[in-house]
Each structure stands twice: as C-alpha cells, then as structure tokens.
Design a protein around this motif. Structure first.
Motif, short mmCIF file in Angstrom:
data_model
loop_
_atom_site.label_atom_id
_atom_site.label_comp_id
_atom_site.label_asym_id
_atom_site.label_seq_id
_atom_site.Cartn_x
_atom_site.Cartn_y
_atom_site.Cartn_z
N GLU A 115 -32.51 -5.19 31.10
CA GLU A 115 -31.98 -5.46 29.76
C GLU A 115 -32.92 -6.40 29.00
OE1 GLU A 115 -29.17 -4.77 27.90
OE2 GLU A 115 -28.28 -3.33 29.30
N HIS A 116 -33.33 -5.99 27.80
CA HIS A 116 -34.01 -6.89 26.86
C HIS A 116 -33.87 -6.29 25.47
CE1 HIS A 116 -37.33 -3.97 27.21
NE2 HIS A 116 -37.67 -4.39 26.01
N GLN A 117 -34.10 -7.08 24.44
CA GLN A 117 -34.05 -6.58 23.07
C GLN A 117 -34.76 -7.55 22.14
OE1 GLN A 117 -29.61 -7.06 21.89
NE2 GLN A 117 -30.76 -8.05 20.25
N LEU A 118 -35.13 -7.03 20.96
CA LEU A 118 -35.66 -7.88 19.90
C LEU A 118 -34.55 -8.78 19.37
CD1 LEU A 118 -37.71 -5.32 17.76
CD2 LEU A 118 -38.63 -7.07 19.28
N ASP A 119 -34.95 -9.96 18.88
CA ASP A 119 -33.99 -10.83 18.23
C ASP A 119 -33.61 -10.24 16.87
OD1 ASP A 119 -34.06 -12.66 20.29
OD2 ASP A 119 -35.62 -13.89 19.36
N MET A 120 -32.37 -10.44 16.50
CA MET A 120 -31.90 -9.99 15.19
C MET A 120 -32.58 -10.81 14.09
SD MET A 120 -27.96 -10.00 13.85
CE MET A 120 -27.50 -9.61 12.17
N PRO A 121 -33.12 -10.16 13.05
CA PRO A 121 -33.74 -10.92 11.95
C PRO A 121 -32.69 -11.64 11.12
CG PRO A 121 -33.65 -8.59 11.41
CD PRO A 121 -33.18 -8.71 12.84
N ASN A 260 -41.18 5.27 8.11
CA ASN A 260 -40.15 4.23 8.11
C ASN A 260 -39.61 4.02 9.52
OD1 ASN A 260 -39.95 4.06 5.08
ND2 ASN A 260 -39.35 6.19 5.38
N ARG A 261 -39.22 2.75 9.80
CA ARG A 261 -38.58 2.41 11.07
C ARG A 261 -37.33 1.59 10.77
NH1 ARG A 261 -43.51 -0.69 13.99
NH2 ARG A 261 -43.03 -2.05 12.22
N GLY A 262 -36.35 1.63 11.67
CA GLY A 262 -35.14 0.85 11.45
C GLY A 262 -34.49 0.42 12.76
N ASN A 263 -33.75 -0.68 12.69
CA ASN A 263 -32.96 -1.17 13.82
C ASN A 263 -31.56 -1.53 13.33
OD1 ASN A 263 -34.87 -1.18 16.06
ND2 ASN A 263 -35.93 -2.83 14.97
N PHE A 264 -30.55 -1.22 14.14
CA PHE A 264 -29.16 -1.57 13.85
C PHE A 264 -28.71 -2.68 14.78
CE2 PHE A 264 -29.27 2.75 12.14
CZ PHE A 264 -28.50 2.65 10.99
N PHE A 265 -28.15 -3.74 14.20
CA PHE A 265 -27.63 -4.87 14.96
C PHE A 265 -26.16 -5.10 14.62
CE2 PHE A 265 -32.15 -5.65 14.41
CZ PHE A 265 -32.56 -6.17 15.63
N THR A 266 -25.37 -5.51 15.61
CA THR A 266 -24.00 -5.95 15.33
C THR A 266 -24.05 -7.33 14.69
OG1 THR A 266 -23.76 -7.02 17.49
CG2 THR A 266 -23.16 -4.68 17.35
N ARG A 267 -22.90 -7.80 14.22
CA ARG A 267 -22.85 -9.11 13.57
C ARG A 267 -23.25 -10.23 14.52
NH1 ARG A 267 -17.97 -9.70 9.21
NH2 ARG A 267 -19.13 -11.61 8.87
N ASP A 268 -23.03 -10.04 15.82
CA ASP A 268 -23.40 -11.09 16.77
C ASP A 268 -24.78 -10.86 17.39
OD1 ASP A 268 -22.56 -8.90 18.17
OD2 ASP A 268 -21.19 -9.97 19.50
N GLY A 269 -25.60 -10.00 16.76
CA GLY A 269 -27.01 -9.91 17.12
C GLY A 269 -27.38 -8.92 18.19
N VAL A 270 -26.47 -8.03 18.58
CA VAL A 270 -26.77 -7.05 19.62
C VAL A 270 -27.45 -5.83 18.99
CG1 VAL A 270 -25.83 -5.55 21.41
CG2 VAL A 270 -24.85 -7.82 21.03
N LEU A 271 -28.63 -5.45 19.50
CA LEU A 271 -29.34 -4.27 19.03
C LEU A 271 -28.70 -3.03 19.63
CD1 LEU A 271 -31.79 -2.97 17.57
CD2 LEU A 271 -33.09 -3.33 19.68
#
Length: 285
Positions: A115-121, A260-271
């Motif tokens: 498990e790893h992920q980018l930090d939410m901007p 174009n590229r995109g990422n979806f995050f939840t409100r608490d920062g989960v990718l």
C-alpha cells in the motif's frame, strides 16, 4: 436518491438484447454529440454484467466516431480471458452498425498487497465553493437564449470547481484544474454502480485542462475539440454520493492534441482512482 440522479442510474441500467449484448439509451446534455462519459459508463456497465465476484479495476477505451444522442447505443461484450485473479472483457459500442467506441475492462478478485499513494494536494473545502450550476446562473444574462437552458439544467453530478474559468473572458492559466464532485442524493451500496458513475463523471471538464494555457474555452466557435481516448484505474473503494476531489493536470499539448491526467481523492485524502486522456484540440482556420 433525487429524481435527476435516478434518471442517470436508469441510463446506466442497460437492457440485455442477446448473449453478451446490451442496449443503452442516450441523453442530450446540450453537446453536439453524445457525452463521452455516458458511453464510457455504459460500456463499463455492459462489461460488468458478464462478470461475477470481481470488480473492475481499469478501463482503456478509444472514441472512434461521434455518437448521436437521438439514438440508442448497442454494446457487444467479448470474453477475452477468465483467469485465477483477473478477468478481461472487450467492449464495442455501435450506433446504426457503426462502431463509436471500443475498449477493454479488466476485473480483479479482492486481495491484499503493498500500500502507498500520493499525498492529496491542497484544495479548499467543497462547502466553501459554488457549484457549476451557480456559476451558470451568473452567466445567463450574457449568453444567447438558446444556451441558457443547457447551462442551468439540473444535474445528477454536482460539480464545484476550484478557480472556475469565465468562458466569456478566458485568460491563459497554468495547465491544472481542480473540482469537487458527487452524485446528488443517496445511492445504493452496489460498488459496480459507483465505479460506473465515476467513469461517467471523469469526462467532465477533463479535456478543458489542456485548454487552460491557451486562453481558449468551448465558447470559441473556431475550437475543434474531442476526446480521442480515455483510461481510468480504480485503486480503492469509494462512494459517489460523497465528495471526491478531482485533481487534473495537462503535462503536454502538441500536434493538435492535449494530454490530461487526473486523480480522485476522498475528503480525508484517500486516493481512489486515476484517469488519463488524450484529446483533439485545434482551431479551425
């Protein structure tokens, strides 16, 4: 579930018309052609109808022809592979016998792993932002009458843009966009539905990210723009009736195409999902 969202869910609920063949209706969103996200979402639903016990984790699709929103769309699913962990389906969408999209969808059994992920901007809270519909109401007095109904229609996917662009007074901006989005009302717990809805919504304002550096919007009559392909990857479970941050950038524009590229995050920062798309962007002479 509010009525406008119920209609979208029904739009994705395809009718079987034979072995691994399905048919979906089309909706008119005020675009010249069928909204690409609709075809993507219906294609993913068609593929999902032929798989049990596994959820889609990725989709790769090419747009071949513009779709006609006055006509239904037929979806043919081809069973490419059923493996121990992964299942692959090919999907072909047709109108009047002509292919308008083809792609592949991969499914996987649930399993644990690294498990790893980018930090939410950084992004402002969605409760502090106006919706696209709110901004559209401000534009109504300044646009032709034939566009007003399209701009102010009630939408099943509520989108709250960060730093929205004024389409009537565009300016050159960095190739980046952010918006919060969610389905209106409360949805069922079906994870396939949530993934199909996110696939549908992932095409909204994606292409426009590549237009930011050029100070061009869809109000420019010389602009010729169309999605060429679209890919989406699902990383973790989520709900479409809760806010998701859609963080987009465009690393390159060249040869009449924008990437174009995109990422979806939840409100608490989960990718939870990522997207990529190349689009045609050019001005007619």
């Amino acid at each position: 579930m509010v009525e406008v969202t119920r209609k979208l869910v029904e739009l994705l609920d395809l009718a079987p018309i034979g072995d691994d063949h399905f048919q979906g209706q089309s909706e008119d969103l005020g675009f010249p052609n069928v909204f690409g996200g609709q075809v993507l979402g219906q294609a993913m639903m068609a593929a999902s109808r032929t798989v049990e016990g596994r959820l889609p984790h990725s989709m790769h699709a090419y747009f071949l022809r513009p779709g006609n929103h006055r006509l239904p769309i037929d979806y043919e699913v081809q069973r490419v592979r059923d493996g121990g962990s992964f299942t692959v389906r090919r999907v072909i969408a047709r109108q009047q016998g002509k292919e308008i999209l083809f792609g592949s969808v991969s499914f996987q059994v649930a399993e644990d792993g690294f498990e790893h992920q980018l930090d939410m901007p950084a992004a402002p809270d969605p409760d502090s932002l106006k919706s696209e519909q709110d901004w559209a109401e401000l534009l109504v007095p300044h646009v032709p009458e034939e566009l007003r109904e399209t701009l102010t229609r009630n939408r099943p996917i509520e989108i709250r843009p960060v730093n929205p662009v004024n389409p009537l007074k565009p300016e050159k901006l960095p190739p980046r966009k952010q918006s919060w989005l969610r389905a209106q009302g409360t949805l069922t717990d079906d994870p396939v539905l949530h993934r199909c809805l996110l696939t549908y919504a992932s095409d909204f304002s994606f292409l426009a990210t590549a237009l930011n550096p050029h100070g061009v919007t869809f109000m420019n009559r010389k602009l010729q723009a169309a999605s060429l392909d679209h890919a989406i990857w699902f990383h973790r479970d989520f709900r479409m009736d809760d806010w998701l941050l859609y963080d987009k950038d465009s690393p390159s524009g060249s040869g009449g195409r924008g990437f174009n590229r995109g990422n979806f995050f939840t409100r608490d920062g989960v990718l939870v999902a990522s997207t990529a798309q190349e689009a045609l962007i050019r001005l007619r002479s």
